[in-house]
Design an enzyme around this catalytic site. Sequence first.
Site, short mmCIF file in Angstrom:
data_model
loop_
_atom_site.label_atom_id
_atom_site.label_comp_id
_atom_site.label_asym_id
_atom_site.label_seq_id
_atom_site.Cartn_x
_atom_site.Cartn_y
_atom_site.Cartn_z
N GLU A 184 5.07 3.77 -27.94
CA GLU A 184 3.99 2.80 -27.33
C GLU A 184 2.59 3.81 -27.27
O GLU A 184 2.63 4.93 -27.06
CB GLU A 184 4.25 2.51 -25.66
CG GLU A 184 3.73 1.32 -25.25
CD GLU A 184 4.37 0.83 -24.01
OE1 GLU A 184 5.35 -0.09 -23.97
OE2 GLU A 184 4.21 1.45 -23.06
N ARG B 199 15.31 -6.60 -9.98
CA ARG B 199 16.02 -6.08 -8.75
C ARG B 199 14.88 -6.38 -7.75
O ARG B 199 13.77 -6.50 -7.74
CB ARG B 199 16.50 -4.72 -8.96
CG ARG B 199 15.46 -3.83 -9.38
CD ARG B 199 15.89 -2.30 -9.49
NE ARG B 199 15.11 -1.59 -10.31
CZ ARG B 199 13.82 -0.80 -9.92
NH1 ARG B 199 13.52 -0.95 -8.89
NH2 ARG B 199 13.23 -0.15 -10.85
P1 ADP Z 1 10.82 0.88 -8.22
O1 ADP Z 1 11.72 0.12 -7.54
O2 ADP Z 1 9.59 0.87 -7.14
O3 ADP Z 1 10.35 0.52 -9.59
P2 ADP Z 1 11.59 3.33 -9.14
O4 ADP Z 1 11.16 2.97 -10.72
O5 ADP Z 1 11.25 4.47 -8.60
O6 ADP Z 1 11.22 2.36 -8.12
O7 ADP Z 1 13.28 3.05 -9.11
C1 ADP Z 1 13.96 3.06 -8.07
C2 ADP Z 1 15.06 3.76 -7.78
O8 ADP Z 1 16.04 3.38 -8.58
C3 ADP Z 1 14.98 4.93 -8.03
O9 ADP Z 1 15.87 5.70 -7.18
C4 ADP Z 1 15.13 5.17 -9.37
O10 ADP Z 1 15.61 6.62 -9.75
C5 ADP Z 1 16.29 4.43 -9.64
N1 ADP Z 1 16.41 3.75 -11.04
C6 ADP Z 1 15.14 3.05 -11.60
N2 ADP Z 1 15.87 2.48 -12.95
C7 ADP Z 1 16.93 2.96 -13.11
C8 ADP Z 1 18.11 2.82 -14.08
N3 ADP Z 1 17.73 1.99 -15.16
N4 ADP Z 1 18.94 3.33 -13.94
C9 ADP Z 1 19.61 4.28 -12.82
N5 ADP Z 1 18.59 4.20 -11.78
C10 ADP Z 1 17.35 3.70 -11.84
P1 ADP Z 2 10.13 3.21 -16.11
O1 ADP Z 2 10.93 2.13 -16.41
O2 ADP Z 2 10.62 4.50 -16.08
O3 ADP Z 2 9.65 2.71 -14.76
P2 ADP Z 2 7.68 2.22 -17.23
O4 ADP Z 2 7.35 1.78 -18.70
O5 ADP Z 2 7.46 1.16 -16.33
O6 ADP Z 2 9.00 3.18 -17.04
O7 ADP Z 2 6.23 3.23 -17.01
C1 ADP Z 2 6.27 4.03 -15.93
C2 ADP Z 2 5.16 4.78 -15.63
O8 ADP Z 2 4.65 5.27 -16.98
C3 ADP Z 2 3.92 3.52 -15.47
O9 ADP Z 2 3.61 3.26 -14.32
C4 ADP Z 2 2.69 4.39 -16.06
O10 ADP Z 2 2.20 5.36 -15.16
C5 ADP Z 2 3.25 5.25 -17.49
N1 ADP Z 2 3.25 4.57 -18.56
C6 ADP Z 2 4.11 3.75 -19.09
N2 ADP Z 2 3.75 3.27 -20.17
C7 ADP Z 2 2.38 3.64 -20.46
C8 ADP Z 2 1.33 3.60 -21.36
N3 ADP Z 2 1.52 2.69 -22.59
N4 ADP Z 2 0.35 4.03 -21.26
C9 ADP Z 2 0.04 4.91 -20.45
N5 ADP Z 2 1.06 5.17 -19.12
C10 ADP Z 2 2.24 4.65 -19.50
#
Ligand code: ADP
Ligand code: ADP
Length: 511
Positions: A203, A297
């Site tokens: 990306e 979720r």
């Molecule tokens: P949010 O609910 O705010 O997006 P996070 O992205 O930090 O919070 O994820 C919430 C919790 O779930 C964290 O403890 C993270 O480690 C866990 N988590 C998120 N995505 C996954 C996944 N695909 N598999 C396992 N654990 C996950």
């Molecule tokens: P996860 O599943 O681990 O939550 P996300 O795709 O939601 O992953 O991205 C988590 C964080 O990574 C975002 O909140 C942002 O800070 C950063 N991020 C993800 N994609 C981009 C992007 N294309 N450009 C800049 N920052 C990004």
Amino acid sequence: MKAEFSRVLVANRGEIALRVIRALKTLGVESIAVYSDADVSALHVTEADRAYRLDGVFATDTYLNIDKIMEIARKSDCDAIHPGYGFLSENATLARQCEENSIKFIGPSSKTLEISGDKFACKKLAEKNRVPVVPASKEPIADPEEAAKIAREIGFPILLKTAFGGGGRGIKEAKSKEEVKDAFESAQREAKSAFGRFAAFIEKKLLKPRHIEIQVISSDDSSEFIHLGERECSVQRRYQKLVELSPSPVMDKEARLKVANYAIRVSKAVNYSNAGTIEFLRDSETGNYYFLEVNSRLQVEHPVTELVTGVDIVETQIEVASKKKLPIKQKDVRFRGSAIECRINAEDPISDFAPSSGRIEYLHIPGGPGIRVDTALFEGQEISPYYDSLLAKLIGWGEKFDQARERMIVALDEFKIAGVETTIPFHKQVMQNNSFSSGIMNTSFLEESNVMDELLKEAKSHSEDNYLIGAFLLSKNQFAEIQRIATSYESQRRINPQRSQIAGGRFIDPL
Ligand code: ADP
Ligand code: ADP
Ligand code: MG
């Protein structure tokens, strides 16, 4: 399937298990907890109506073990399973097994979970439904060579991501073509160990975007969709959220409506049901919003939305799953005031946020107008290294952002957790930071603001103060006695006065 549930299994631990158990109690539904050997005395176990042991301590043997959880659900005659967040919350296999066993999975269908768990597939669906997405590779990438070629086409900097990632894991940056191979390999390593699989895509990296997400709720038959506004989660570290707020200081009514419409379009495209979150990035230069991913979720930061809308999201999840219809209409959703959440983690912010484990020697939980603390922490609890480092969520509400922020500063000051290092001192700095208080933030906040410098400066001055007070107060004999007590503890570090002072645990200072 009964229209209303009699008994629900909560397939999680910690604060979120307790949060769900509380909602079940208010609805008059019996709660069944599960626990690992590390959680025998946990609050979610004592607060549930019944609890079943999951033999083992590792997540894979316990909270991630579908066979064990399904067996307990059947044995205890549960009508439904609430998965919380993390662990099995987005697991299509668990949802499918629930469907086959007439147990309601409180969340979307297994089919939806299969699509929404794949960021790559979701991006394609979003695009098809006229929702802007960040430029990305069109097909899964097989190897580092192909990655380098596609990265050049997209233009640096890029992010290497895994389609099945979460929690910030499996995302690696490459600023130039030389860095692509390393980024590919480390994303692969991390994704394989965290999720057991890796499907690479690239990306374009947006520079200093803001993270904006929309809370959606839809009826069990995916016929009605509403949104509860946005949350801004731009204060992050290594792609993981640390502070969340609602409303976002950067959004007006018009922007909210536009992005909420995007979110509902994506929800419809994946046939979403129950509560979910659609994440976006806001480009800092153009102010445009781009779809990022679907989180199928309940989210960690759901309380900020609860405080500004008055909607109990967990109760609503249970009602939607049992009664099918949405208990609220879009026109009844009202927004009032401003809310902020700080994630209090067992991590040492001055040691690069290293995980901290140990025994909670003392705990004082703050309160007062507009303050909510979601936690399952208690004095004497052993914080083990096996699970998530989240100890508590401190959430503050005010009529205006500034009132919420001021209440948070007081509450953070009052919050005392001793025995482990926590992110409390970090959050104090964030809440007092000038750009944060002016509503100016982006995902590079930690690197760009002076929060970390201020934190280190404060830590240093505390340790100097302590040293001077210590030298003044202590006779040689007293010092020897304190040393004796200190070494009798499991870890000398835990009663190190400088550290406990920083952690806010002044009471155990030997001074
Ligand atoms: P949010 O609910 O705010 O997006 P996070 O992205 O930090 O919070 O994820 C919430 C919790 O779930 C964290 O403890 C993270 O480690 C866990 N988590 C998120 N995505 C996954 C996944 N695909 N598999 C396992 N654990 C996950
Ligand atoms: P996860 O599943 O681990 O939550 P996300 O795709 O939601 O992953 O991205 C988590 C964080 O990574 C975002 O909140 C942002 O800070 C950063 N991020 C993800 N994609 C981009 C992007 N294309 N450009 C800049 N920052 C990004
Ligand atoms: Mg995300």
